[in-house]
Scaffold this active site. Sequence first.
Site, PDB file in Angstrom:
ATOM      1  N   TRP A 177      -0.656   3.395  -7.032  1.00  0.00           N
ATOM      2  CA  TRP A 177      -2.044   2.959  -7.213  1.00  0.00           C
ATOM      3  C   TRP A 177      -3.015   3.913  -6.528  1.00  0.00           C
ATOM      4  O   TRP A 177      -4.107   4.164  -7.015  1.00  0.00           O
ATOM      5  CB  TRP A 177      -2.211   1.546  -6.645  1.00  0.00           C
ATOM      6  CG  TRP A 177      -3.615   1.009  -6.723  1.00  0.00           C
ATOM      7  CD1 TRP A 177      -4.179   0.319  -7.763  1.00  0.00           C
ATOM      8  CD2 TRP A 177      -4.631   1.093  -5.708  1.00  0.00           C
ATOM      9  NE1 TRP A 177      -5.479  -0.017  -7.460  1.00  0.00           N
ATOM     10  CE2 TRP A 177      -5.787   0.442  -6.212  1.00  0.00           C
ATOM     11  CE3 TRP A 177      -4.682   1.661  -4.436  1.00  0.00           C
ATOM     12  CZ2 TRP A 177      -6.966   0.351  -5.478  1.00  0.00           C
ATOM     13  CZ3 TRP A 177      -5.862   1.570  -3.705  1.00  0.00           C
ATOM     14  CH2 TRP A 177      -6.971   0.913  -4.231  1.00  0.00           C
ATOM     15  N   HIS A 178      -2.595   4.461  -5.395  1.00  0.00           N
ATOM     16  CA  HIS A 178      -3.492   5.326  -4.638  1.00  0.00           C
ATOM     17  C   HIS A 178      -3.693   6.687  -5.294  1.00  0.00           C
ATOM     18  O   HIS A 178      -4.713   7.334  -5.028  1.00  0.00           O
ATOM     19  CB  HIS A 178      -2.961   5.513  -3.211  1.00  0.00           C
ATOM     20  CG  HIS A 178      -3.271   4.369  -2.310  1.00  0.00           C
ATOM     21  ND1 HIS A 178      -2.473   3.255  -2.219  1.00  0.00           N
ATOM     22  CD2 HIS A 178      -4.318   4.148  -1.465  1.00  0.00           C
ATOM     23  CE1 HIS A 178      -2.999   2.410  -1.342  1.00  0.00           C
ATOM     24  NE2 HIS A 178      -4.125   2.921  -0.881  1.00  0.00           N
ATOM     25  N   GLY A 179      -2.787   7.125  -6.100  1.00  0.00           N
ATOM     26  CA  GLY A 179      -2.998   8.423  -6.724  1.00  0.00           C
ATOM     27  C   GLY A 179      -1.830   8.873  -7.572  1.00  0.00           C
ATOM     28  O   GLY A 179      -0.684   8.463  -7.359  1.00  0.00           O
TER      29      GLY A 179
END
Length: 475
Positions: free
Chosen positions: A331-333
């Site tokens: 989700w973060h990258g």
Amino acid sequence: MVFSSLTFLFAYLPLTLLVYFLAPLKWRNLVLLAVSLVFYGWGEPVYITIMVLSILIDYTHGLLVEKYRADDKKARRFVAQSVVFNLLLLGFFKYWDFLADNLFLLTGLNLPASLTLLGVTIHLRNIPLPIGISFFTFQTMSYTIDVYRRDAPVQRNIVNFGAFVTMFPQLIAGPIVKYKTVAEDLDHRANTAEDFALGACRFCVGLAKKVLLANSIGALWDAQLAAQRAGELTVAGGWMGLLAFGFQIYFDFSGYSDMAIGLGRIFGFHFNENFDYPYLSASVTEFWRRWHMSLTSWFREYLYIPLGGNRGGTAKTLRNILIVWFCTGFWHGASWNFILWGLYFAGWLILEKYVLKGALAKTPAWVKHLYTLIVVFVGWGIFAMEDLSVCGAYLTNCFGGAPLWSALDGYTLRSYAVTFLVLIVASTDLGKRCWQRLPQRVRQVLTPILMLLALIVSTAYLVDGSYNPFLYFRF
């Protein structure tokens, strides 16, 4: 992009507040929707269409879920459609390049770089990421799920729903606000003087944390990373760099969260807290109850529990933890270091749950605290360095793969000693406890003075400096 700087957000507020509070109560959601769309589309106007499409899809699917509630199969189908749409939207803009590049490496297959529909060419590679897309897709996804579960009322006013989705105070970098948290505020809020005062204070605190604390230490992380690339990083320098990034991301993100919660309060909304002094934690498990609480809560409620949570035996619990933390990292990258970061914490959480639990219970508090900080700050190293070869070399140096100390480290430590001391104290609840011990009358006098001072000094730093990134804008 404009949003790489705090200056635009700061300059946009006065006119927004003026227009908002001059409008009649019944029009304020419309005003909030309009100013939020302008704010969102200022850097990339084309992305307003994506936001509007997201609003329309999830608004109509919420109505359809409510309409066909008696037919559970059909209602579930509409929930699934909403979830799939949001995941496809997020997947295309955030992960298409990552998937295409890795598919080529694994199979030699090239995914198309463009697509022509009705004479219009759509480019599929290297598309700028719409800011805040990870946040607003999760928010709208949770809306239809909660309507289906009867955890939230269906919103029949599209303007109110649009105001919820686009709400600019928290749109760009969170916290993730579930619809059920603000449903009552959307339809019936008073915009009281108390809300305005408390919100303004919270905003000033967040602004100071971001501008005066996060920015003050960010340059040290950049310098240590440059030293690694030049082959000059020492053990001491490596740890100073990890501490610098850990403090930078905490005060950057918690500062923005404070600003968002404060602005929300000014507009009459009561957002949930997002941080609870995470660096005071005595275990990794406790850390993730205190850090980015809105994301942790979202994954627990909408992924971990539906997967079965800790029900069904050890094997399924382990599977569920790994899935959730794989998704948390991803989700973060769209990069392998984020996946590795998620699995790294999954591993520590599993160890604490099944192996270290008894030992930690018998361990002195200061040892548990030190252990937690080491694990977390090493994790920040994985998070910060997308190039895994650089990351591996950097962390190797931190654990003895380089000279212990250099004269430059002594100079750096002396230069940043006061900054580190301020950051350490500010990351604890010491200031809060001391403040609460003051007589109420003293606090009433000091509050406006300190808030005005924070506003003036932060503004001066904004005008004078050019280093004002929000680390979480890109997520």
